[in-house]
Design an enzyme around this catalytic site. Structure first.
Site, PDB file in Angstrom:
ATOM      1  N   HIS A 186       5.405   6.712   7.368  1.00 47.13           N
ATOM      2  CA  HIS A 186       5.032   6.306   6.016  1.00 47.13           C
ATOM      3  C   HIS A 186       4.398   7.518   5.353  1.00 47.13           C
ATOM      4  O   HIS A 186       4.216   8.542   5.999  1.00 47.13           O
ATOM      5  CB  HIS A 186       4.042   5.127   6.058  1.00 47.13           C
ATOM      6  N   THR A 241      -6.213   5.766   9.058  1.00 47.90           N
ATOM      7  CA  THR A 241      -6.850   6.077   7.767  1.00 47.90           C
ATOM      8  C   THR A 241      -6.820   4.866   6.840  1.00 47.90           C
ATOM      9  O   THR A 241      -7.194   4.966   5.673  1.00 47.90           O
ATOM     10  CB  THR A 241      -6.139   7.241   7.062  1.00 47.90           C
ATOM     11  N   HIS A 281       3.091  10.631   7.570  1.00 53.48           N
ATOM     12  CA  HIS A 281       2.539  10.298   8.891  1.00 53.48           C
ATOM     13  C   HIS A 281       3.615   9.705   9.792  1.00 53.48           C
ATOM     14  O   HIS A 281       4.234   8.686   9.440  1.00 53.48           O
ATOM     15  CB  HIS A 281       1.387   9.303   8.734  1.00 53.48           C
ATOM     16  N   HIS A 298       1.421   9.051   2.094  1.00 56.83           N
ATOM     17  CA  HIS A 298       0.301   8.856   1.157  1.00 56.83           C
ATOM     18  C   HIS A 298       0.506   9.819  -0.003  1.00 56.83           C
ATOM     19  O   HIS A 298       1.021  10.930   0.197  1.00 56.83           O
ATOM     20  CB  HIS A 298      -1.031   9.130   1.855  1.00 56.83           C
ATOM     21  N   HIS A 327       0.848  -1.211   0.000  1.00 58.55           N
ATOM     22  CA  HIS A 327       0.000   0.000   0.000  1.00 58.55           C
ATOM     23  C   HIS A 327       0.879   1.254   0.000  1.00 58.55           C
ATOM     24  O   HIS A 327       0.369   2.362   0.095  1.00 58.55           O
ATOM     25  CB  HIS A 327      -0.871   0.038   1.260  1.00 58.55           C
ATOM     26  N   GLU A 336      -4.238  13.110   2.615  1.00 62.15           N
ATOM     27  CA  GLU A 336      -5.453  12.498   3.167  1.00 62.15           C
ATOM     28  C   GLU A 336      -6.314  13.607   3.780  1.00 62.15           C
ATOM     29  O   GLU A 336      -7.478  13.788   3.409  1.00 62.15           O
ATOM     30  CB  GLU A 336      -5.065  11.443   4.206  1.00 62.15           C
TER      31      GLU A 336
HETATM   32  C1  LIG Z   1      -2.380  -0.880   7.810  1.00 64.92           C
HETATM   33  N1  LIG Z   1      -2.380   0.221   8.761  1.00 64.92           N
HETATM   34  C2  LIG Z   1      -1.129   0.881   8.899  1.00 64.92           C
HETATM   35  C3  LIG Z   1      -0.135  -0.016   9.677  1.00 64.92           C
HETATM   36  N2  LIG Z   1      -0.569  -0.149  11.054  1.00 64.92           N
HETATM   37  C4  LIG Z   1      -1.302  -1.295  11.464  1.00 64.92           C
HETATM   38  C5  LIG Z   1      -1.005  -2.496  10.875  1.00 64.92           C
HETATM   39  C6  LIG Z   1      -1.729  -3.652  11.274  1.00 64.92           C
HETATM   40  C7  LIG Z   1      -2.718  -3.592  12.222  1.00 64.92           C
HETATM   41  C8  LIG Z   1      -3.019  -2.385  12.799  1.00 64.92           C
HETATM   42  O1  LIG Z   1      -4.006  -2.405  13.701  1.00 64.92           O
HETATM   43  C9  LIG Z   1      -4.022  -1.375  14.601  1.00 64.92           C
HETATM   44  C10 LIG Z   1      -2.302  -1.230  12.421  1.00 64.92           C
HETATM   45  S1  LIG Z   1      -0.366   1.210  11.922  1.00 64.92           S
HETATM   46  O2  LIG Z   1      -1.165   1.192  13.080  1.00 64.92           O
HETATM   47  O3  LIG Z   1       1.039   1.412  12.149  1.00 64.92           O
HETATM   48  C11 LIG Z   1      -0.940   2.408  10.915  1.00 64.92           C
HETATM   49  S2  LIG Z   1      -1.161   4.056  11.314  1.00 64.92           S
HETATM   50  C12 LIG Z   1      -1.829   4.470   9.806  1.00 64.92           C
HETATM   51  S3  LIG Z   1      -2.317   6.078   9.472  1.00 64.92           S
HETATM   52  N3  LIG Z   1      -2.429   6.275   7.913  1.00 64.92           N
HETATM   53  O4  LIG Z   1      -3.614   6.285  10.056  1.00 64.92           O
HETATM   54  O5  LIG Z   1      -1.258   6.918  10.018  1.00 64.92           O
HETATM   55  C13 LIG Z   1      -1.810   3.387   8.993  1.00 64.92           C
HETATM   56  C14 LIG Z   1      -1.293   2.212   9.587  1.00 64.92           C
HETATM   57 ZN   LIG Z   2      -0.931   7.172   7.029  1.00 64.37          ZN
END
Ligand SMILES: CN[C@@H]1CN(c2cccc(OC)c2)S(=O)(=O)c2sc(S(N)(=O)=O)cc21
Ligand SMILES: [Zn+2]
Length: 262
Positions: free
Chosen positions: A94, A201, A119, A96, A65, A106
């Site tokens: 990371h 997000t 982020h 977007h 992603h 976003e």
């Molecule tokens: C896939 N989601 C990202 C990876 N993470 C993740 C992965 C697996 C399970 C999980 O359950 C809590 C979280 S994470 O919490 O590090 C975040 S934070 C975030 S954002 N865009 O809101 O900053 C995207 C992701």
């Molecule tokens: Zn993010």
């Protein structure tokens, strides 16, 4: 479960079918309507402070992603501002982006999208024992959002990320960033921000994030964004480029949107 993504068949419009929280009342991102942001005086009192370490050999991976840098920093601290008395620790960062630089962030500001959004994900180490546990609580995570504007100067810190992307072209690949990364350099010089209670997000869209979105964007070049779009969402030879990985704004509802002009 079917893999979620950003296409019409697996994108934000259908996430709630697989991930019920995605249809909740405190989802992110949101459109930041600057006229309703209340400048909350006590945010000024409790200044947001951060302290990061410089680290080398951080692991960057292609998640399918986008790219993600794992940066668990026990020595880092994010506190104050909207974070109450708790201390938050950096876990990962990371970003977007979109198919063109006309979109990609976003959060939007008065309906305006930026070319991308970085982020920096932190978790509440005062109250919780692990990142995974923190992500199950309303005050578990704090994410700093920084907008990308396209300009002529390439961002040196982002260039350290870009220079590794050819090694992680396919989903699941990872490599170590040889350069020293100091997360402080990702932050804009002006430290004014908006803050509100929201969610991840991306699926599972846990409603566990205190969002802090900086007002001032940082500058990256079109070439740097072009490199992001060359990452593949697939692990094999099939080439499906990650050209967009942003969720559109969700309803703010009756949530407070506060601002702090540092
Ligand atoms: C896939 N989601 C990202 C990876 N993470 C993740 C992965 C697996 C399970 C999980 O359950 C809590 C979280 S994470 O919490 O590090 C975040 S934070 C975030 S954002 N865009 O809101 O900053 C995207 C992701
Ligand atoms: Zn993010």
């Amino acid at each position: 479960a079917a893999e979620w993504g950003y296409s019409p068949t697996n994108g934000p419009d259908v996430w709630a079918r697989l991930f019920p929280q995605a249809g909740g009342a405190r989802q992110s991102p949101v459109d930041i309507c600057t006229s309703i942001a209340s400048s909350d005086s006590n945010l000024e009192m409790k200044k947001l402070t951060f302290a990061y370490e410089s680290q080398s050999d951080l692991r960057i991976l292609n998640t399918g992603h986008g790219w993600k840098v794992e940066a668990p920093q026990s020595g880092s601290r994010l506190e104050g501002g909207p974070l109450g008395e708790d201390i938050y620790q950096l876990e990962q960062f990371h970003c977007h982006w979109g198919e063109t630089s006309a979109e990609g962030s976003e959060h939007t500001v008065d309906g305006r999208a930026y070319a991308g959004e970085l982020h920096l994900v932190h978790w509440n180490t005062t109250k919780y024992q692990s990142f995974a546990e923190a992500a199950q609580h309303p005050d578990g995570l704090a994410v700093l959002g920084v907008f990308f504007d396209v300009g002529n100067e390439s961002n040196d810190e982002i260039e350290k990320i870009v220079s590794t992307l050819s090694e992680i072209k396919f989903k699941g690949q990872f490599t170590d960033i040889p350069d020293v990364i100091d997360p402080t350099t990702f932050l804009p010089s002006g430290l004014g921000y908006w803050t509100y209670l929201g969610s991840l997000t991306t699926p599972p869209c846990n409603e566990c994030v205190i969002w802090i979105v900086y007002k001032e964007p940082i500058t990256v070049t079109e070439e740097q964004l072009v490199q992001f779009r060359c990452l593949s969402a697939c692990s094999g030879e099939a080439e499906e480029f990650i050209v967009k990985n942003y969720r559109p704004p969700q309803p703010l509802g009756n949530r407070a949107l506060r601002e702090c002009n540092a």
